[in-house]
Design a protein around this motif. Structure first.
Motif, mmCIF file in Angstrom:
data_model
loop_
_atom_site.group_PDB
_atom_site.id
_atom_site.type_symbol
_atom_site.label_atom_id
_atom_site.label_comp_id
_atom_site.label_asym_id
_atom_site.label_seq_id
_atom_site.Cartn_x
_atom_site.Cartn_y
_atom_site.Cartn_z
ATOM 1 N N ALA A 127 5.170 9.839 -3.598
ATOM 2 C CA ALA A 127 4.625 10.918 -4.420
ATOM 3 C C ALA A 127 4.717 10.553 -5.900
ATOM 4 N N LEU A 129 0.809 -1.224 0.000
ATOM 5 C CA LEU A 129 0.000 0.000 0.000
ATOM 6 C C LEU A 129 0.837 1.266 0.000
ATOM 7 N N LYS A 130 2.094 1.115 0.299
ATOM 8 C CA LYS A 130 2.936 2.300 0.492
ATOM 9 C C LYS A 130 2.894 3.194 -0.736
ATOM 10 N N LEU A 131 2.670 4.483 -0.468
ATOM 11 C CA LEU A 131 2.454 5.421 -1.550
ATOM 12 C C LEU A 131 3.591 6.433 -1.584
ATOM 13 N N ASP A 141 4.276 7.781 -7.267
ATOM 14 C CA ASP A 141 3.278 6.794 -7.696
ATOM 15 C C ASP A 141 1.998 7.452 -8.186
ATOM 16 N N ILE A 142 1.751 8.654 -7.702
ATOM 17 C CA ILE A 142 0.409 9.199 -7.870
ATOM 18 C C ILE A 142 0.016 9.296 -9.335
ATOM 19 N N LEU A 183 -7.449 4.540 -14.761
ATOM 20 C CA LEU A 183 -8.876 4.780 -14.852
ATOM 21 C C LEU A 183 -9.277 5.676 -16.021
ATOM 22 N N GLU A 210 -0.712 5.745 -10.700
ATOM 23 C CA GLU A 210 -1.933 5.120 -10.188
ATOM 24 C C GLU A 210 -3.166 5.708 -10.861
ATOM 25 N N THR A 211 -3.102 6.975 -11.230
ATOM 26 C CA THR A 211 -4.264 7.632 -11.801
ATOM 27 C C THR A 211 -4.559 7.113 -13.198
#
Lengths: 614, 614
Positions: free
Chosen positions: B466, B462-464, B468-469, B476, B472-473
């Motif tokens: 900056a 789960l570690k996020l 990754d953001i 979708l 991850e987006t």
């Protein structure tokens, strides 16, 4: 994995189209439908002796035959009555259907509840009696009565979950072996005494009876012996399970059943009389007789094993009957809908499991003692019989059919005899346990009424008219509000946020965090800034460490700029773990939120899974 | 309604800020923390006699004092050792913390698991012994031992769920009454014999011992008597629960505890010796002594009741200790997170409930017989003691502190004595039940390792960062595909459809129906046409009567024109019923769909509630 085990135990799923193939002809139908009535001789005679022998000692044996005769007469009356039922109800006319259609809702439900009790007790009593037959032959097993009975019950359940026809296959052979063995026993016993001049001697000491034979005593013995007269019901209830011509086949099975019971019940009663069997908790009456007739040889063990098997199979009558009954009741909205669904193997799995569970409970509570279970037993069955007979009588009275007088007479006699029997059973067995069954029947009737009321209510509220459609659509013509629950800022919550942004405009989305300590609030706010997520974060501090309440309050508050009637969507990330047990390691917040929020009709909940690798 | 009951039983929720107020001073702390050790005299002496008296008869009494003396010495060693622990671990230094920090992970977990077992058994044994004190005084209650014990356990749980300080209030007075009564008993007993010349006579026949006093026998008696020596642990573990200066207060409590145990354990052992108490299942040793000392008068009943109360309160030591221990373990990721959360009244509710459940199980299984539970008991506690002593020893050896030699000596002696005691207990109690505790400790250690591994795994995934953001987006940025599950066309499903249309374009939405019979398919298609709903309806016939599988197949099939990696949203209407029981009347399809579909990382599930009026 669990599917594999299920497939091995229960068999591969069967398609709807295979249902027709699961029907029965007379040869396979007899053991499935009539096993109970035929096997009941194994304990029916014994229950008569339990009443008479301790009371009056050896003179009891003279009276046993009269009592057994009365029970056989009752059986014949029932058989004739039920032939008429089969004729009138080609789709299955159990007491439930007959009473409901002709007497009204409440008698119908009473019949259904009584049958429910009857079927459950048939299973419990038959399996306990079967276990007793086994432990009579092998006394070393007596200490394991309860586990043996529970194991046998499990076997029955699995067999029935596999499906109707296969269960007939498994069960037919032992039933026929039992019938033949019993006829051999009766013939050999009679020959031994009357041809070869053997003088029988009681295997146990016959108690010194204190009293005299009274009418009351005979009546009590009759009530006790009636425990054996179930099974007739199952045939008429299960007419649709037979091959075409179903009604004719069902009647044939019923007649054959009557014939066999007449021979075996009558014969065994006679043998018990001349061989002076003494009822007790350790050795069954049937075991005492066959030991004297056959000696301690192969034939004795064959008969004991056949008795065990047939009695266990007898439970199968209920496994065929109860799930069908429940599916009828469910179809009428009186029982949870799940009972109307066929399982993977086309049996009514939920009904089968319910029956197994209830019977298992009785076996364990009553420590697998047949004689202790019997007082609960007959009352349910005979209430159902009575309601069915009265229903048929009412039907003939109302109808304009030709020959209805004769038919009314048959069911009139049936009604009279069953009413009398119910009164006898109730008065003589009430304190011994019949009251438990009566209370349970009453509770069940109330429950069925409540279930029906609930379903009616739901149907009324859900009913959709074409005119409603425009009106129903209206409500949602408002803004899309989304609240994303963020427990901490991690990949799972980011996925949920992205998902929400994908469905709605950023301006309508807020992220919502509940922190139970003030430290946590600061930390998440800082991380939020750092990551630069373009939607606002609302952090609520929950001093009482509750999660759902602050969220509900926030939604209701003015702070959240929604209008009354707006549809609000709560988006929740949810961890999906690989193994079941790992779920206990994560707080079930999303479950609690869903449970609470869904009670508000303007809130929808979106679950966005985050699947964890193993 | 259920909230109201909860408020009456448990009290109103307390805010985080009220936590500080729940701390203890010496006066209130002594009964909460030391109740166990002080009350253990009630069964500690008895367990020694259980070993000696049946074996060697009346000469046992001479040896009892030596054995009791050895146990008191052990207690003093432990007290000195634990004073050092309190000094070194101001935030609570239970065996778990000490062993983990100084010996490593595995010894730490072993200590934690051993303590868990010890605490649970403290509760079970104390409550059973308290019940025995009651039934000794009122033999009519002997048949109700188990229900009485379970009731008392329930009382304890409720008291502790209410919170720390309130429980101290409830429990302090009886503890002090017990201490005073015991001192009066000892003084009166001694005076009666040595001043007034009373000649004691055994209340029960002293068995004719078959053997001689052997070292082995004394060692076994020692092992049995050690059952009383828990409680010390709790003080050092709970340092943060004390008022400032917490360490000083904790040490004061520990010293007072040692003093009282010395007086009462020593005194009672001596009285048992001169009054020739005989251990048996009906009347406790303490009851026999006080009946002789006080006669069957008021003082006797006061002492018996005080004993019952103090023993039940003694369980409170564990109710203070175990939840704290579990919250520490949960904080380190070795136990489910839920144990680290404080409940509405600031106690660790989940830990309290776990303890109650486990102890209740033991009480029921062991039919509330103290003497039968004791063999499981001491082993866990003494393994924890040993690991704690060894941990402190390791700490001094590693450290460069001044005066460490003296400190190492204290803990060295402690280590030696506890190791010896563990070996003695294990060898003399193994077959009587100690193996159960050992197996359970091993299982618990494995479980804790697994829990930690799981949490580590999840955190890693789960570690996020900056960085990754953006990534991850990406996923979708695709079409919005929505599938609305329609069981039948009613207001609830219409609401779900409208909701989906509100979130996505009509062209991306399909309605999906699964029918288990072909009739149903036709009916819903016709009604769909009739209502003119502008989105396509897909009807799938499910020959095997499954619901979830056809849906999953449909999603995977080409028929649904999504691209791999698309996010698909399944929209489900869900009935929300007013009463809990009504849920069983509706198939839990939505639950099953959610459970199955959420395992696919590309499917989100929307639940649209349809709230039914009552």
């Amino acid at each position: 994995m669990s599917n594999k085990i299920k497939n091995i135990l229960i068999g591969k799923p069967l398609a709807n189209e295979e249902l027709k193939g699961e029907k029965l002809n007379v040869f396979w139908g007899l053991p499935v439908m009539a096993g109970d009535a035929i096997s009941s001789v194994a304990y029916g005679v014994e229950e008569i002796l339990w009443v008479l022998v301790p009371a009056v000692g050896s003179i009891a044996y003279r009276q046993t035959l009269f009592v057994a005769g009365a029970i056989v007469v009752l059986l014949l009356v029932l058989v004739f009555s039920y032939r008429q039922t089969i004729n009138s109800y080609p789709n299955g006319g159990g007491s439930y259907t007959v009473a409901k259609e002709n007497l009204g809702e409440l008698p119908g439900l009473a019949a259904c509840a009584s049958l429910f009790v009857g079927y459950v007790l048939t299973v419990a009593v038959s399996i306990c009696a079967g276990t007793a037959a086994l432990t009579s032959a092998i006394p070393e097993l007596a200490a394991f009565k309860v586990p043996i009975a529970v194991f046998l019950l499990g076997l029955m359940s699995v067999g029935n979950l596999r499906g109707v026809r296969e269960s007939a296959r498994i069960f037919a052979i032992p039933t026929y072996i039992f019938i033949v063995s019993m006829l051999v026993l009766i013939a050999t016993g009679l020959a031994k005494v009357y041809i070869f001049g053997y003088t029988p001697a009681a295997s146990f000491e016959i108690p010194q009876g204190m009293g005299d034979i009274t009418l009351f005593l005979l009546v009590r013995a009759y009530a006790a012996g009636c425990a054996g007269l179930t099974g007739v019901e199952a045939v008429s209830n299960a007419v649709p399970n037979f091959f075409h011509p179903a009604q004719k086949n069902a009647k044939k099975v019923l007649s054959l059943l009557a014939l066999f019971v007449l021979l075996i019940f009558g014969g065994t009663s006679f043998l018990a009389t001349i061989f002076h069997a003494v009822p007790n908790y350790d050795v069954t009456v049937l075991s005492q007789i066959s030991l004297q007739v056959f000696g301690n040889g192969v034939m004795y063990y064959i008969l004991q094993i056949a008795t065990t098997v047939i009695l266990v199979m007898a439970a199968n009558t209920s496994f065929a009957g109860l799930p069908t009954l429940l599916s009828l009741a469910a179809g009428d909205g009186y029982a949870p809908r799940q009972f109307a669904l066929r399982g993977g193997r086309l049996g009514f799995s939920n009904g089968i499991l319910t029956l197994s569970f209830a019977a298992g409970l009785l076996i364990i509570v009553y420590k697998a003692e047949t004689h202790d279970l019997v007082p609960l037993y007959a009352i349910g069955v005979f209430i159902a019989f009575t309601l069915s007979q009265l229903g048929m009588l009412a039907k003939w009275i109302k109808s304009g059919e030709k020959g209805r007088l004769g038919k009314a007479l048959v069911n009139g006699v049936g009604s009279f005899m069953t009413v009398v029997t119910v009164v006898i059973i109730a008065s003589s067995k009430m304190l011994e346990g019949a009251w438990i069954s009566l209370v349970f029947i009453a509770v069940l009737v109330c429950f069925m009424k409540m279930v029906r009321r609930h379903y009616d209510d739901v149907a009324r509220q859900l009913k959709l008219e074409a005119a409603d459609i425009a009106k129903e659509t209206e409500i949602l013509e408002v803004d899309k509000h989304m609240i994303v629950i963020v427990e901490s800022l991690n990949k799972a919550s980011l996925k949920a946020i992205n998902y929400a942004r994908h469905l709605a405009d950023d301006k309508n989305i807020v992220a919502f965090n509940i922190s139970v300590d003030t430290n946590g609030s600061e930390k998440i706010k800082a991380k939020w800034e750092e990551c630069g997520i373009p939607i606002p974060l609302v952090v609520k501090y929950s001093p009482f460490r509750e999660i759902v309440e602050p969220l509900a309050e926030y939604i209701k508050s003015e702070e959240h700029e929604s209008n009354p009637g707006d549809m609000i969507t709560v988006v929740m990330p949810q961890f999906v773990v690989g193994k079941m047990w790992e779920n206990i390691l994560h707080s079930q917040t999303s479950y609690m939120i869903r449970r609470k929020l869904l009670h508000d009709r303007h809130i929808a909940v979106i679950t966005v899974p985050y699947v964890l690798d193993e």
